[in-house]
Design a protein around this motif. Structure first.
Motif, PDB file in Angstrom:
ATOM      1  N   ASP A  82      10.647   6.490   9.172  1.00 36.10           N
ATOM      2  CA  ASP A  82       9.767   7.083   7.858  1.00 36.10           C
ATOM      3  C   ASP A  82       9.609   6.230   6.649  1.00 36.10           C
ATOM      4  OD1 ASP A  82       7.905   8.765   6.754  1.00 36.10           O
ATOM      5  OD2 ASP A  82      10.505  10.260   6.141  1.00 36.10           O
ATOM      6  N   ALA A  83       9.013   4.817   7.315  1.00 35.37           N
ATOM      7  CA  ALA A  83       9.177   4.446   5.782  1.00 35.37           C
ATOM      8  C   ALA A  83       7.602   4.389   5.376  1.00 35.37           C
ATOM      9  CB  ALA A  83       9.670   2.724   6.560  1.00 35.37           C
ATOM     10  N   VAL A  84       7.672   3.818   3.884  1.00 32.89           N
ATOM     11  CA  VAL A  84       6.557   3.406   3.265  1.00 32.89           C
ATOM     12  C   VAL A  84       6.297   2.365   3.335  1.00 32.89           C
ATOM     13  CG1 VAL A  84       6.195   3.553   0.688  1.00 32.89           C
ATOM     14  CG2 VAL A  84       7.617   4.895   1.484  1.00 32.89           C
ATOM     15  N   ASP A  85       4.319   2.364   3.463  1.00 28.01           N
ATOM     16  CA  ASP A  85       3.642   1.119   3.938  1.00 28.01           C
ATOM     17  C   ASP A  85       3.444   0.237   3.178  1.00 28.01           C
ATOM     18  OD1 ASP A  85       1.370   1.973   3.192  1.00 28.01           O
ATOM     19  OD2 ASP A  85       0.627   3.541   4.964  1.00 28.01           O
ATOM     20  N   ARG A 145       2.398   4.693   1.263  1.00 26.59           N
ATOM     21  CA  ARG A 145       2.314   5.681   2.051  1.00 26.59           C
ATOM     22  C   ARG A 145       3.132   6.134   3.148  1.00 26.59           C
ATOM     23  NH1 ARG A 145      -3.279   4.350   1.004  1.00 26.59           N
ATOM     24  NH2 ARG A 145      -4.032   3.782   3.466  1.00 26.59           N
ATOM     25  N   ARG A 146       3.124   6.826   3.677  1.00 31.93           N
ATOM     26  CA  ARG A 146       3.763   7.812   5.118  1.00 31.93           C
ATOM     27  C   ARG A 146       2.939   7.542   6.027  1.00 31.93           C
ATOM     28  NH1 ARG A 146       9.635   7.327   3.465  1.00 31.93           N
ATOM     29  NH2 ARG A 146       9.876   8.063   1.407  1.00 31.93           N
ATOM     30  N   ARG A 186       5.076   9.333   9.104  1.00 29.48           N
ATOM     31  CA  ARG A 186       4.705  10.502   8.950  1.00 29.48           C
ATOM     32  C   ARG A 186       3.522  11.506   9.306  1.00 29.48           C
ATOM     33  NH1 ARG A 186       7.312  12.739   3.509  1.00 29.48           N
ATOM     34  NH2 ARG A 186       9.588  11.595   3.798  1.00 29.48           N
ATOM     35  N   SER A 203       2.546   0.523  11.344  1.00 31.28           N
ATOM     36  CA  SER A 203       3.211   1.506  10.603  1.00 31.28           C
ATOM     37  C   SER A 203       2.746   0.979   9.012  1.00 31.28           C
ATOM     38  CB  SER A 203       4.791   2.715  10.839  1.00 31.28           C
ATOM     39  OG  SER A 203       5.233   3.131   9.667  1.00 31.28           O
TER      40      SER A 203
END
Length: 411
Positions: free
Chosen positions: A224-227, A231-232, A235, A293
């Motif tokens: 569940d990482a930030v791009d 943003r996620r 998720r 992702s």
């Protein structure tokens, strides 16, 4: 980094990524032999005839299936069960498309599949002469929610029955002799890796306490990482899967009691609930997560990451720093998991995705290794309790043994 995997039909990547992340990493051409020696093993598809009466059907309502190669010798009473991967679908449009492919219908599945890597029947392909003569099964993936969905959409004619497929497949295999197993191993790659994590304890519960049971998730640690746009992306995508396909009822209550079901679908939030010994095999720079992702077209509309996505050697300094941050997140997500003596870990620094089912990454003369141990040797040592395995590679670009995925097309 002289070893490369080349995607032969890049148009399939474009179609797959635009229709629900249905990326099939088996459609790659390698610069080496698929199998170390001998003739390839092709195993026919078997449909589960009892599934229809139980509503355990693929997205289009067709029967689910599996490929089974019987064990022999001292492996005749041992079972290895692999859950196939192949992306997900998160809305009616992508699921409707998926039901017209082998990822959503047995009508389009290959009638036979080649067993390589951990599924190979050749002792030279599985060092220490293990797994090769076990009963080996590959359960086909045709639901779009990592074998976890439960629901139905009448308007679109979509069956979300992943959990029922799982249960029916297990019942079928138990009737074929798996209930008498003295040892069994549940594994999965990618979306199947997530499934192996979530179904690991259910698998264990099928057997008496005297049976040796372990699980392995290959390329299943989706974070569940930030791009790159802050943003996620993943998720949001996983939220669509969980809500559309009724996944929440099949996630552990110990997680959903305090976290949103979407967060519980992420392996990093489910690992602490798994009581059965589990091995995590993953790249610290998983190329699927990089492309779909972290630096997807939506997150990178101007294409700043395009060259880096296609070839890790073309990543600039800033991009490498971002990827090192992702690696740190990966290591943090498994830190507590790794502290348990029952669990195993092999995280290398290759730009790869799914390394147990391909012969040249699983075990070969030029396969990747860390501390003089290849993936197959590490998994074998852990499964058979020869040693604890907690192996983490140094950061990119230190590992010169990698087989890095490089693509010959454009996004």
């Amino acid at each position: 980094m002289k070893y490369f995997w080349i995607l032969s039909f890049f148009s399939l990547l474009l179609v797959g990524c635009s229709r629900g992340f249905d990326l099939n990493w088996t459609e790659v051409v390698f610069n080496g032999e698929v199998s170390v020696g001998g003739s390839p093993l092709f195993v026919p598809l078997t449909l589960i005839q009892s599934a229809a009466a139980k509503g355990a059907v693929c997205l289009d309502g067709s029967l689910p299936g599996y490929h089974f190669h019987q064990g022999f010798g001292n492996g005749a009473n041992s079972w290895l069960v692999q859950l196939e991967g192949g992306g997900w679908c998160n809305n009616i449009r992508t699921c409707f498309y998926r039901k017209k492919t082998r990822r959503g219908s047995s009508n389009y599945m290959e009638k036979q599949l080649q067993f390589t890597g951990i599924l190979s029947d050749k002792p030279e392909d599985n060092p220490g002469r293990y797994f090769y003569n076990w009963n080996r099964v590959k359960i086909r993936y045709c639901d779009g929610a990592s074998f976890l969905g439960e629901g139905y959409n009448m308007a679109a004619g979509l069956y979300f029955r992943g959990q029922r497929i799982w249960l029916t497949a297990m019942e079928e295999l138990m009737s074929k002799g798996m209930r008498e197993a003295n040892q069994a191993f549940l594994i999965g790659c990618s979306a199947g890796g997530i499934a192996a994590i979530h179904h690991c304890d259910e698998f264990h519960a099928l057997f008496p306490g005297s049976t040796k049971i372990k699980c392995l998730a290959d390329a299943g640690m989706f974070l569940d990482a930030v791009d790159v746009a802050g943003r996620r992306t993943l998720r949001s995508f996983f939220s669509g899967i969980v809500n559309l396909q009724g996944v929440s009822r099949n996630l552990p209550g110990t997680c959903t009691s305090h976290l949103n079901p979407t967060l519980c679908f992420f392996p990093q939030n489910a690992l602490s609930d798994v009581r059965t010994p589990l091995f995590i095999l993953n790249s610290a720079y998983d190329v699927w997560q990089l492309q779909e992702s972290l630096a997807s077209k939506a997150a990178d509309p101007h294409g700043y990451w395009q060259d880096c996505n296609m070839n890790n050697a073309k990543c600039n300094t800033g991009q490498i720093q971002f990827l090192q941050g992702f690696r740190n997140e990966m290591l943090n997500s498994v830190e507590k998991f790794s502290s348990s003596s029952k669990n195993g870990l092999f995280i290398n620094s290759c730009f790869a995705h799914c390394q147990s089912e391909r012969q040249d990454t699983w075990f070969g003369n030029d396969s990747p290794f860390i501390r003089n141990k290849r993936i197959a040797e590490s998994v074998g040592d852990w499964y058979f309790d020869r040693s604890q395995v907690k192996i983490i590679d140094c950061p990119y670009p230190c590992d010169q043994t990698c087989h890095n995925l490089v693509f010959n097309g454009r996004h």
